[in-house]
Design an enzyme around this catalytic site. Structure first.
Site, short mmCIF file in Angstrom:
data_model
loop_
_atom_site.label_atom_id
_atom_site.label_comp_id
_atom_site.label_asym_id
_atom_site.label_seq_id
_atom_site.Cartn_x
_atom_site.Cartn_y
_atom_site.Cartn_z
N TYR A 142 0.85 -1.19 0.00
CA TYR A 142 0.00 0.00 0.00
C TYR A 142 0.88 1.23 0.00
O TYR A 142 1.86 1.30 0.75
CB TYR A 142 -0.90 0.01 1.25
CG TYR A 142 -1.81 1.22 1.35
CD1 TYR A 142 -2.85 1.41 0.45
CD2 TYR A 142 -1.62 2.18 2.35
CE1 TYR A 142 -3.69 2.52 0.54
CE2 TYR A 142 -2.44 3.29 2.45
CZ TYR A 142 -3.48 3.45 1.55
OH TYR A 142 -4.29 4.56 1.65
N ASP A 237 9.25 2.97 0.17
CA ASP A 237 8.16 3.60 0.90
C ASP A 237 8.32 3.20 2.36
O ASP A 237 7.92 2.12 2.77
CB ASP A 237 6.80 3.14 0.35
CG ASP A 237 5.64 3.78 1.09
OD1 ASP A 237 5.87 4.39 2.16
OD2 ASP A 237 4.49 3.66 0.61
N LYS A 265 3.75 9.18 8.89
CA LYS A 265 3.48 8.59 10.21
C LYS A 265 4.47 9.06 11.30
O LYS A 265 4.28 10.13 11.84
CB LYS A 265 3.39 7.06 10.08
CG LYS A 265 2.22 6.69 9.14
CD LYS A 265 1.85 5.24 9.06
CE LYS A 265 0.55 5.10 8.28
NZ LYS A 265 0.63 4.30 7.06
#
Ligand SMILES: *Cc1c(COP(=O)(O)O)cnc(C)c1O
Length: 422
Positions: A142, A237, A265
């Protein structure tokens, strides 16, 4: 009806599914989501006053635990000085210096407002730098909700992508090629079929959005080699793994140097932040230096920078943090293996995931073997026992520095009493 149920009823009238991000709606596990009122340390409290040991940690940012006093102090100071100026500020420089100090391949960084934005911008940059259109992503990875990444494996995994979401045009998805995680052969085939056309390979160096799927030995170095051979950029990522597996993230942990890295995050400490960074020659293509346009009204927001700086500075200066995170991650995984016989428990550092299948789970296809009905029953049982897990199988458990060995053992005990059937 309790307060969470009442709020959920109101929410559904005015927000799609009653939430602002789909997984929060509890669709995969059933029941009304708990509305969270407050949190401290490893514990969160819902609107009905029930306390839970939290293994979501806002999906990673709360790596130090909730309400960390240093982060809170930094945010309060920043708020007193002003919420946003739309101009250059000192904290942005300090943040970029900190990110660039973490891992060698990152020589320059650009702040944005979310992980999605970081990925979207890094992909545009890779295309601008290479002058190529195509991207390789992995099934089960994702990368946020930008159009070109909303593509999963169809029946033929090695064919051009088909959109995974309504509203994504075929045009936006057609340049996204799908490979299988931990399968270098699938990557090599695509690079050969589309020779000279692939701008970048983007990968979660640890798959953490299909449950937790660590890279097989040689997978990440193999991607590095294939990128070099075919003139494509390697994008890690690290929105989850950055500053979590180690201070230098997965790049440092596995000793593989990507060309670009995406963050999110943790680097916001709970505020909405993302960043992308990498090689100086590549980052020099970003406007105003270069021709790849990317901007943001609130990018580098002072309050968000203050939270992120306080989070990252503590991670750098307190080496005991990673030791604690990793040992609790291992303790949790070992305990769950005993408590949940027949489950495959994957773990790396402070990321843990029990799959309700006999395993091994090494890619999207094997992750999908998990019995999601059993996960849902396990989730509801754990919630009743005061343990707050991700409301879906294909997510990680996030251990934080605020968890204690007792919290972990209490969690394992609760799991041992979980129903054996869906
Ligand atoms: C969460 C996540 C994103 C998206 O970040 P948002 O801040 O939700 O936009 C991208 N990539 C990975 C690996 C993620 O886990």
């Amino acid at each position: 009806m309790n307060v969470s149920e009442q709020l959920f009823e109101r929410a559904q009238k005015v927000m799609p599914g009653g939430v602002n991000s789909p997984v929060r709606a509890f669709g995969a596990v059933g029941g009304a989501p708990r509305f969270i009122r407050s949190a401290q340390g490893a514990r969160i409290v819902d609107e009905d006053g029930r306390t839970y040991i939290d293994f979501i940690g806002s999906w990673g940012p709360m790596i130090l635990g909730h309400g960390d006093p240093v982060v809170r102090e930094a945010v309060e100071q920043a708020v007193r000085e002003g919420l946003s100026f739309g101009a250059a500020t000192r904290r942005e420089v300090e943040m970029a210096e900190l990110i660039c100090s973490a891992v060698k391949p990152v020589e320059m960084a650009r702040m944005v407002n979310s992980g999605t934005e970081a990925v979207m911008s890094a992909l545009r940059l890779a295309r601008g730098f290479t002058g190529r259109d195509k991207l390789i992503k992995f099934a089960g990875c994702y990368h946020g909700h930008c159009d070109s990444m909303l593509v999963k494996a169809g029946s033929g995994a090695l064919t051009n992508g088909a959109p995974d979401s309504a509203g994504v045009t075929r045009g936006a998805a057609q340049d996204t090629l799908l490979a299988e995680y931990n399968d270098l052969g699938s990557v090599e085939t695509l690079l050969e079929q589309h020779s000279g056309q692939v701008a970048a390979i983007i990968v979660e160096p640890v798959g953490a959005n299909m449950g937790v799927v660590p890279p097989a030995e040689g997978f990440l170095p193999g991607l590095r080699r294939l990128c070099d051979k075919h003139g494509a950029l390697l994008i890690f990522d690290e929105v989850i793994t950055g500053f979590r597996l180690s201070f230098g993230g997965a790049a440092e942990y596995f000793g593989v140097e990507p060309d670009l890295v995406c963050y999110g995050k943790i680097i916001g400490g709970g505020m909405p932040v993302g960043a992308y960074g990498g090689r100086r020659d590549v980052m020099s293509c970003v406007s105003p230096l270069g021709a790849v346009y990317q901007a943001g009204t609130l990018s580098g927001n002072p309050v968000a920078m203050a939270a992120g700086l306080a989070n990252l500075t503590q991670l750098r200066e307190r080496p005991e943090i990673y030791g604690h995170l990793n040992s609790l991650g291992e303790r949790l995984a070992q305990g769950l293996r005993q408590a949940l016989p027949g489950c495959a428990v994957n773990q790396i550092g402070s990321l843990v995931c029990p799959f309700f299948s006999s395993g091994p789970v090494t890619d999207y296809a094997s992750a999908r073997q998990s019995d999601v009905g059993r996960y849902a029953a396990y989730f509801r049982h754990m919630l009743d026992q005061g343990i707050y897990l991700a409301p879906a199988q294909f997510e990680a458990m996030f251990v934080s520095f605020a968890h204690t060995a007792e919290d972990i053992d209490q969690t394992i005990q609760a799991a041992a009493a979980a129903p054996r059937q869906a």
